[in-house]
Write a protein that holds these residues in place. Structure first.
Motif, PDB file in Angstrom:
ATOM      1  N   VAL A 280      54.055  37.896  42.351  1.00 13.12           N
ATOM      2  CA  VAL A 280      52.558  37.999  42.245  1.00 13.12           C
ATOM      3  C   VAL A 280      52.200  36.615  42.316  1.00 13.12           C
ATOM      4  O   VAL A 280      52.753  35.708  41.805  1.00 13.12           O
ATOM      5  CB  VAL A 280      52.145  38.412  41.053  1.00 13.12           C
ATOM      6  CG1 VAL A 280      50.771  38.690  41.137  1.00 13.12           C
ATOM      7  CG2 VAL A 280      52.612  39.979  40.946  1.00 13.12           C
ATOM      8  N   THR A 281      51.404  36.276  43.317  1.00 14.76           N
ATOM      9  CA  THR A 281      50.888  35.049  43.677  1.00 14.76           C
ATOM     10  C   THR A 281      49.331  34.940  43.382  1.00 14.76           C
ATOM     11  O   THR A 281      48.672  35.630  43.846  1.00 14.76           O
ATOM     12  CB  THR A 281      51.003  34.509  45.067  1.00 14.76           C
ATOM     13  OG1 THR A 281      52.406  34.448  45.119  1.00 14.76           O
ATOM     14  CG2 THR A 281      50.538  33.241  45.116  1.00 14.76           C
TER      15      THR A 281
ATOM     16  N   ARG B 213      41.795  35.917  43.957  1.00 12.01           N
ATOM     17  CA  ARG B 213      42.716  36.361  44.787  1.00 12.01           C
ATOM     18  C   ARG B 213      44.108  36.715  44.202  1.00 12.01           C
ATOM     19  O   ARG B 213      44.521  36.036  43.232  1.00 12.01           O
ATOM     20  CB  ARG B 213      43.175  35.215  46.003  1.00 12.01           C
ATOM     21  CG  ARG B 213      41.698  34.982  46.684  1.00 12.01           C
ATOM     22  CD  ARG B 213      42.023  33.858  47.911  1.00 12.01           C
ATOM     23  NE  ARG B 213      42.293  32.512  47.405  1.00 12.01           N
ATOM     24  CZ  ARG B 213      42.966  31.722  47.809  1.00 12.01           C
ATOM     25  NH1 ARG B 213      43.295  31.907  49.283  1.00 12.01           N
ATOM     26  NH2 ARG B 213      43.201  30.668  47.653  1.00 12.01           N
ATOM     27  N   CYS B 214      44.528  37.744  44.658  1.00 15.15           N
ATOM     28  CA  CYS B 214      45.908  38.159  44.175  1.00 15.15           C
ATOM     29  C   CYS B 214      46.917  38.767  45.455  1.00 15.15           C
ATOM     30  O   CYS B 214      46.323  39.515  46.137  1.00 15.15           O
ATOM     31  CB  CYS B 214      45.982  39.359  43.070  1.00 15.15           C
ATOM     32  SG  CYS B 214      47.634  39.741  42.533  1.00 15.15           S
ATOM     33  N   ASN B 215      47.931  37.974  45.593  1.00 14.64           N
ATOM     34  CA  ASN B 215      48.793  38.699  46.512  1.00 14.64           C
ATOM     35  C   ASN B 215      50.228  38.954  45.898  1.00 14.64           C
ATOM     36  O   ASN B 215      50.597  38.262  44.898  1.00 14.64           O
ATOM     37  CB  ASN B 215      49.353  37.394  47.803  1.00 14.64           C
ATOM     38  CG  ASN B 215      47.849  37.141  48.509  1.00 14.64           C
ATOM     39  OD1 ASN B 215      47.331  36.092  48.250  1.00 14.64           O
ATOM     40  ND2 ASN B 215      47.595  37.976  49.452  1.00 14.64           N
TER      41      ASN B 215
ATOM     42  N   SER C 161      47.559  42.413  49.320  1.00 11.49           N
ATOM     43  CA  SER C 161      46.498  41.728  48.382  1.00 11.49           C
ATOM     44  C   SER C 161      45.744  42.815  47.494  1.00 11.49           C
ATOM     45  O   SER C 161      45.828  43.877  47.700  1.00 11.49           O
ATOM     46  CB  SER C 161      45.185  41.017  49.309  1.00 11.49           C
ATOM     47  OG  SER C 161      44.694  41.695  49.858  1.00 11.49           O
ATOM     48  N   PHE C 162      45.402  42.070  46.390  1.00 10.68           N
ATOM     49  CA  PHE C 162      44.507  42.865  45.375  1.00 10.68           C
ATOM     50  C   PHE C 162      43.576  42.086  44.746  1.00 10.68           C
ATOM     51  O   PHE C 162      43.751  41.665  43.701  1.00 10.68           O
ATOM     52  CB  PHE C 162      45.815  43.730  44.606  1.00 10.68           C
ATOM     53  CG  PHE C 162      44.794  44.676  43.556  1.00 10.68           C
ATOM     54  CD1 PHE C 162      45.309  44.381  41.953  1.00 10.68           C
ATOM     55  CD2 PHE C 162      44.280  45.875  43.987  1.00 10.68           C
ATOM     56  CE1 PHE C 162      44.512  45.287  41.277  1.00 10.68           C
ATOM     57  CE2 PHE C 162      43.738  46.723  43.196  1.00 10.68           C
ATOM     58  CZ  PHE C 162      44.038  46.708  41.657  1.00 10.68           C
ATOM     59  N   ASN C 163      42.639  41.777  45.565  1.00 16.39           N
ATOM     60  CA  ASN C 163      41.480  40.636  45.039  1.00 16.39           C
ATOM     61  C   ASN C 163      40.577  41.399  44.126  1.00 16.39           C
ATOM     62  O   ASN C 163      40.102  42.413  44.395  1.00 16.39           O
ATOM     63  CB  ASN C 163      40.882  40.000  46.249  1.00 16.39           C
ATOM     64  CG  ASN C 163      41.694  39.309  46.929  1.00 16.39           C
ATOM     65  OD1 ASN C 163      42.919  39.284  46.672  1.00 16.39           O
ATOM     66  ND2 ASN C 163      41.370  38.808  48.233  1.00 16.39           N
ATOM     67  N   LEU C 164      40.245  40.760  42.987  1.00 14.36           N
ATOM     68  CA  LEU C 164      39.160  41.069  42.140  1.00 14.36           C
ATOM     69  C   LEU C 164      37.976  40.398  42.418  1.00 14.36           C
ATOM     70  O   LEU C 164      37.807  39.322  42.728  1.00 14.36           O
ATOM     71  CB  LEU C 164      39.792  40.754  40.544  1.00 14.36           C
ATOM     72  CG  LEU C 164      38.926  40.802  39.527  1.00 14.36           C
ATOM     73  CD1 LEU C 164      39.224  42.548  39.066  1.00 14.36           C
ATOM     74  CD2 LEU C 164      39.206  40.030  38.091  1.00 14.36           C
ATOM     75  N   ARG C 165      36.879  41.496  42.247  1.00 17.27           N
ATOM     76  CA  ARG C 165      35.478  40.808  42.576  1.00 17.27           C
ATOM     77  C   ARG C 165      34.534  41.241  41.535  1.00 17.27           C
ATOM     78  O   ARG C 165      34.662  42.356  40.858  1.00 17.27           O
ATOM     79  CB  ARG C 165      35.011  41.589  43.665  1.00 17.27           C
ATOM     80  CG  ARG C 165      35.938  41.237  44.968  1.00 17.27           C
ATOM     81  CD  ARG C 165      35.129  41.356  46.446  1.00 17.27           C
ATOM     82  NE  ARG C 165      34.998  42.796  46.470  1.00 17.27           N
ATOM     83  CZ  ARG C 165      35.613  43.591  47.236  1.00 17.27           C
ATOM     84  NH1 ARG C 165      36.749  42.996  48.224  1.00 17.27           N
ATOM     85  NH2 ARG C 165      35.542  44.734  47.725  1.00 17.27           N
TER      86      ARG C 165
ATOM     87  N   CYS D 201      46.831  39.040  37.470  1.00 15.05           N
ATOM     88  CA  CYS D 201      47.211  39.860  38.160  1.00 15.05           C
ATOM     89  C   CYS D 201      48.706  40.281  37.920  1.00 15.05           C
ATOM     90  O   CYS D 201      49.295  39.390  37.943  1.00 15.05           O
ATOM     91  CB  CYS D 201      46.953  39.600  39.857  1.00 15.05           C
ATOM     92  SG  CYS D 201      47.355  40.869  40.875  1.00 15.05           S
ATOM     93  N   ALA D 202      48.739  41.706  38.005  1.00 20.19           N
ATOM     94  CA  ALA D 202      50.185  42.035  37.881  1.00 20.19           C
ATOM     95  C   ALA D 202      50.563  43.405  38.746  1.00 20.19           C
ATOM     96  O   ALA D 202      50.128  44.013  38.924  1.00 20.19           O
ATOM     97  CB  ALA D 202      50.380  42.206  36.280  1.00 20.19           C
TER      98      ALA D 202
END
Lengths: 115, 114
Positions: free
Chosen positions: A4-5, A22-24, A73-77, A91-92
């Protein structure tokens, strides 16, 4: 290997402004994805999760996240940040191993909120 | 969700000693996990504790250094043995909700080794 980045180590926003963290991820199969928040001196609190279905998931405290498979991606907003949102966000991805889901965490993004 | 408590919440220990951290859950759970969070870092899984079986350790963590007990479905302990300053970290336990695959975390134990 799964990973996870979180590209942003620190982010500062003004109170009332919108937020995107951001999460990749790197994972061979359909991932189970999570966002956690850690306030100073606290444990981790689960904000939201994605397992399947609707790619836009709603969580607690007004947060949402969007799963985009094409971008891994799994971006949080959040549309409007409150001062109390200042915290560390992780992020996990869950990696199925030995019959259980092992969480692999990103490095975290520290959010500061200006009044 | 689950309510998870940890004892102690923090401790300052001398090098060479050992500290046992307790994790109590208010519901019966199959899987419990122990994580380490070094200063300013993310979380790293130490081991998985399944009731009735030996703990499963991740690469880089060994039983002699981090022995774990899991005597029942609501309790687990992690011991940090023969401590050095490098063991100064926050240690967190978590539980997995089988039905939802969600993991819930305890408040953590902040350990300082001098």
């Amino acid at each position: 290997a799964q990973s996870v980045t979180q590209p942003d180590i620190h982010i500062t926003v003004s109170e009332g402004a919108s937020l995107e963290l951001r999460c990749n991820y790197s994972y061979g199969a359909t991932p189970y994805l999570f966002w956690y928040v850690q306030s100073p001196g606290q444990g981790l609190q689960l904000l939201l999760k994605y397992f399947s279905g609707d790619t836009l998931v709603q969580g607690i405290k007004g947060f949402e996240a969007e799963f985009k498979r094409s971008q891994s991606s799994f971006n949080l907003r959040k549309p409007s940040v409150h001062w109390s949102d200042a915290a560390e966000y992780f992020c996990a991805v869950a990696s199925l191993s030995g019959g259980y889901n092992k969480l692999i965490f990103g490095a975290g993004t520290r959010l500061a909120v200006h009044p | 969700s689950a309510v998870i408590s940890q004892k102690p919440s923090r401790d300052i220990c001398q090098r060479g000693t050992s500290l046992t951290i307790q994790c109590q859950v208010d519901s019966q759970v199959t899987m419990m996990f122990w994580y380490r969070q070094q200063p300013g870092q993310s979380l790293t899984l130490i081991a998985t504790a399944n009731q009735g079986s030996e703990a499963t350790y991740e690469s880089g963590f060994v039983i002699d250094k981090f022995p774990i007990s899991r005597p029942n479905l609501t309790f687990s302990t992690l011991t940090v043995s023969n401590m050095s300053p490098e063991d100064s970290s926050i240690y967190l336990c978590s539980v997995e909700w089988t039905e939802t695959y969600e993991q819930y975390f305890g408040p953590g134990t902040r350990l300082t080794v001098t």
